[in-house]
Design an enzyme around this catalytic site. Sequence first.
Site, short mmCIF file in Angstrom:
data_model
loop_
_atom_site.label_atom_id
_atom_site.label_comp_id
_atom_site.label_asym_id
_atom_site.label_seq_id
_atom_site.Cartn_x
_atom_site.Cartn_y
_atom_site.Cartn_z
N LYS A 178 0.04 4.22 -0.20
CA LYS A 178 -0.64 5.40 0.37
C LYS A 178 -0.41 6.60 -0.58
CE LYS A 178 0.20 3.49 4.92
NZ LYS A 178 -0.18 3.64 6.29
N SER A 192 2.67 -2.26 10.55
CA SER A 192 4.10 -2.30 10.89
C SER A 192 4.80 -3.60 10.50
CB SER A 192 4.29 -2.01 12.39
OG SER A 192 3.92 -0.68 12.67
N ASN A 195 0.87 -1.19 0.00
CA ASN A 195 0.00 0.00 0.00
C ASN A 195 0.90 1.24 0.00
OD1 ASN A 195 -1.86 2.01 0.39
ND2 ASN A 195 -2.34 1.46 2.52
N GLU A 237 -7.21 4.96 7.64
CA GLU A 237 -6.92 6.36 7.30
C GLU A 237 -8.10 6.98 6.54
OE1 GLU A 237 -3.09 5.64 5.50
OE2 GLU A 237 -2.27 5.16 7.48
N GLU A 266 -6.17 -4.95 10.41
CA GLU A 266 -5.14 -3.94 10.63
C GLU A 266 -5.46 -3.15 11.90
OE1 GLU A 266 -2.97 -2.70 6.87
OE2 GLU A 266 -4.82 -1.57 6.83
N GLY A 316 1.85 2.06 11.08
CA GLY A 316 2.89 3.09 11.04
C GLY A 316 3.57 3.38 12.36
N HIS A 349 -9.99 1.33 4.84
CA HIS A 349 -8.69 1.56 5.49
C HIS A 349 -8.89 2.58 6.61
CE1 HIS A 349 -4.57 2.70 6.26
NE2 HIS A 349 -4.19 1.61 5.61
C1 PEP Z 1 -1.34 0.23 6.07
O1 PEP Z 1 -1.45 1.46 6.08
O2 PEP Z 1 -2.14 -0.49 5.47
C2 PEP Z 1 -0.20 -0.34 6.77
C3 PEP Z 1 -0.21 -1.62 7.00
O3 PEP Z 1 0.79 0.54 7.13
P1 PEP Z 1 2.19 0.22 7.84
O4 PEP Z 1 2.72 -1.07 7.24
O5 PEP Z 1 3.05 1.39 7.51
O6 PEP Z 1 1.93 0.07 9.29
#
Ligand code: PEP
Length: 230
Positions: A10, A193, A8, A90, A155, A161, A88
């Site tokens: 982003k 992460s 992803n 975000e 998630e 993050g 998601h």
């Molecule tokens: C995400 O935003 O889907 C995600 C998994 O981010 P990160 O791996 O940076 O935690």
Amino acid sequence: MSKLVIANFKMNGSKDFIESWIKDFFAEQESANSIIVALPSPYLLTFNNRGLALSGQNVSNEDSGAFTSQLSAEMLKDCGAKYCLIGHSEARQFLTETNEIIKQKFDQLKKESLQPILCIGEPLKIKEASKTTDYLTEQLDLIDSDQENLIIAYEPIWSIGTGLIPEINDIQLAIDSIRSKFHKPIKVLYGGSVNSSNASSISDKTDIDGLLVGGASLNPKEFAKIAQLC
Ligand code: PEP
């Protein structure tokens, strides 16, 4: 069995960045797993037919019309996307998307034969109150329990993050609770992460069907390593 490993991006990258990412990724890539890349939508058409399965990062809950700034499922399909992230955290946070809106997005994607990747996960205060399972159940409430070919990405919001990941047992408990809501086999991914130091333990010690990788996916060598370890 082959797993799904999703990058992803982003709101990161540029045409030049993605061009060199693809070159570096394929120079390292040896995994038999299925790779999907969720690019920012302006780049989907440019990088279609480059050997990567493409995903959108969000979609409108409407067909078409006066919805300035939004993208329809039909448009994503036209640009070569086969998948699309929805729900998601975000997007839930910054675009104030509700479970009802996300279900409408799910239906829009299905109508265009695109595969939704439905993201769910709890905030820290819910985890601390030991209410994760109830929270996930609520996020899945509107999805038909007889639905076929579901892909759900677990998630935890507090993990995205931050460098923090749940205990392996807690990931497995979340996976079990998600699977138990559906009558048909579904794919459950973990995201939050993930990097090349933790990918194999998450993958080997749970029955996860794949990983969704944000920050670490921007480094093509690191992402290729994660894909191999998953
Ligand atoms: C995400 O935003 O889907 C995600 C998994 O981010 P990160 O791996 O940076 O935690």
